[in-house]
Write a protein that holds these residues in place. Structure first.
Motif, PDB file in Angstrom:
ATOM      1  N   GLN A 150      51.002  33.513  46.955  1.00 27.12           N
ATOM      2  CA  GLN A 150      49.930  34.908  47.272  1.00 27.12           C
ATOM      3  C   GLN A 150      50.211  35.906  46.260  1.00 27.12           C
ATOM      4  O   GLN A 150      49.183  36.375  45.453  1.00 27.12           O
ATOM      5  N   SER A 153      49.403  34.930  42.716  1.00 23.16           N
ATOM      6  CA  SER A 153      47.731  34.722  42.598  1.00 23.16           C
ATOM      7  C   SER A 153      47.211  36.113  42.291  1.00 23.16           C
ATOM      8  O   SER A 153      46.464  36.524  41.399  1.00 23.16           O
ATOM      9  N   VAL A 154      47.488  37.016  43.153  1.00 17.85           N
ATOM     10  CA  VAL A 154      47.089  38.408  43.360  1.00 17.85           C
ATOM     11  C   VAL A 154      47.572  39.074  42.042  1.00 17.85           C
ATOM     12  O   VAL A 154      46.592  39.749  41.393  1.00 17.85           O
ATOM     13  N   ALA A 157      45.450  37.951  39.001  1.00 22.26           N
ATOM     14  CA  ALA A 157      44.064  38.166  38.895  1.00 22.26           C
ATOM     15  C   ALA A 157      43.744  39.623  38.658  1.00 22.26           C
ATOM     16  O   ALA A 157      42.981  39.957  37.946  1.00 22.26           O
ATOM     17  N   TYR A 158      44.500  40.335  39.367  1.00 24.90           N
ATOM     18  CA  TYR A 158      44.153  41.869  39.388  1.00 24.90           C
ATOM     19  C   TYR A 158      45.039  42.727  38.451  1.00 24.90           C
ATOM     20  O   TYR A 158      44.496  43.538  37.846  1.00 24.90           O
ATOM     21  N   TYR A 164      40.059  33.287  38.699  1.00 28.05           N
ATOM     22  CA  TYR A 164      40.173  32.206  39.501  1.00 28.05           C
ATOM     23  C   TYR A 164      40.830  31.030  38.953  1.00 28.05           C
ATOM     24  O   TYR A 164      41.794  30.413  38.805  1.00 28.05           O
ATOM     25  N   LYS A 179      42.360  29.890  45.432  1.00 29.46           N
ATOM     26  CA  LYS A 179      41.090  30.774  46.057  1.00 29.46           C
ATOM     27  C   LYS A 179      41.460  31.135  47.410  1.00 29.46           C
ATOM     28  O   LYS A 179      41.661  32.236  48.135  1.00 29.46           O
ATOM     29  N   ARG A 181      44.683  30.883  48.691  1.00 31.30           N
ATOM     30  CA  ARG A 181      45.930  31.801  48.517  1.00 31.30           C
ATOM     31  C   ARG A 181      45.590  33.354  48.202  1.00 31.30           C
ATOM     32  O   ARG A 181      45.903  34.213  48.813  1.00 31.30           O
ATOM     33  N   MET A 182      44.603  33.417  47.263  1.00 35.17           N
ATOM     34  CA  MET A 182      44.206  34.605  47.102  1.00 35.17           C
ATOM     35  C   MET A 182      43.222  35.335  48.251  1.00 35.17           C
ATOM     36  O   MET A 182      43.481  36.529  48.412  1.00 35.17           O
ATOM     37  N   ARG A 183      42.598  34.754  48.888  1.00 34.76           N
ATOM     38  CA  ARG A 183      41.836  35.438  50.023  1.00 34.76           C
ATOM     39  C   ARG A 183      42.934  35.564  51.083  1.00 34.76           C
ATOM     40  O   ARG A 183      42.822  36.792  51.489  1.00 34.76           O
ATOM     41  N   LEU A 186      44.959  38.757  49.763  1.00 38.12           N
ATOM     42  CA  LEU A 186      44.123  39.961  49.843  1.00 38.12           C
ATOM     43  C   LEU A 186      44.133  40.512  51.042  1.00 38.12           C
ATOM     44  O   LEU A 186      43.836  41.656  51.305  1.00 38.12           O
TER      45      LEU A 186
END
Length: 197
Positions: A150, A153-154, A157-158, A164, A179, A181-183, A186
């Protein structure tokens, strides 16, 4: 500035009053000679009054000249039925002097406001920096509560600005997994930052 009327006896002052009234009527008709005589009669009292209001001799002289110029231009507005010429002229002088004082005061106040505005920051920089530091610390703390996948991934991306699909390629994972893991990441991050978790 030419001198005033001196300390003439009362009868002379009354004669000057009538003379000033008559001269002002002639000035209203454009008579330059009458204006020169009137100037000689009223210049001293005008300067004296203006100086009592304005106080600065140079500015008082300037204002007095403005009054006497206004006298030439607006003599037609004089109404003998409402008072003497000298009273009317001194009223003009007083108004002009008060205007000059107000204008000078307003200019001074504007300068003070501008000086204050230019020396004080538009916002409280220290407060902003402390707040930003606290936010960064909270984000770091909350990122530490995420799983490794997580967090990776975050972060990609950020903080790195990857899409993604690019995150999935970077981590060698299927897009659907990234997707999810990101959700989840977040959601946990939002809860932590909001003080819920």
């Amino acid at each position: 500035m030419p001198g005033g009327t001196g300390s003439a006896p009362c009868g002379r002052r009354e004669g000057q009053r009538v003379e000033a009234d008559e001269l002002l009527v002639l000035v209203a008709g454009g008579d330059q000679k009458a204006f020169e005589e009137l100037y000689g009669l009223v210049a001293g009292p005008v300067y004296g009054l203006v100086k009592r209001v304005v106080r600065d001799p140079a500015q008082s002289e300037e204002v007095s000249q403005e009054v006497l110029l206004e006298l030439w231009r607006s003599a037609a507005r004089f109404d003998p039925g409402r008072g003497s010429a000298l009273s009317w002229v001194l009223t003009l002088a007083h108004r002009r002097a008060v205007d000059r004082v107000r204008s000078a005061r307003a200019a001074g106040e504007r300068e003070v406001r501008e000086a204050r505005r230019s020396h004080s920051p538009a916002f409280d920089q220290v407060s902003e920096e402390v707040e930003a530091g606290l936010e960064r610390e909270s984000v770091r703390r909350c990122l530490g509560r995420l799983t490794d996948l997580q967090r990776q991934s975050v972060t990609l991306a950020y903080y790195d600005g990857l899409t993604y699909r690019e995150v999935a390629e970077q981590l060698s994972l299927p897009l659907g997994t990234v997707k999810t893991r990101m959700r989840d990441g977040l959601t946990r991050l939002r809860a932590c930052l909001g003080g819920v978790a």
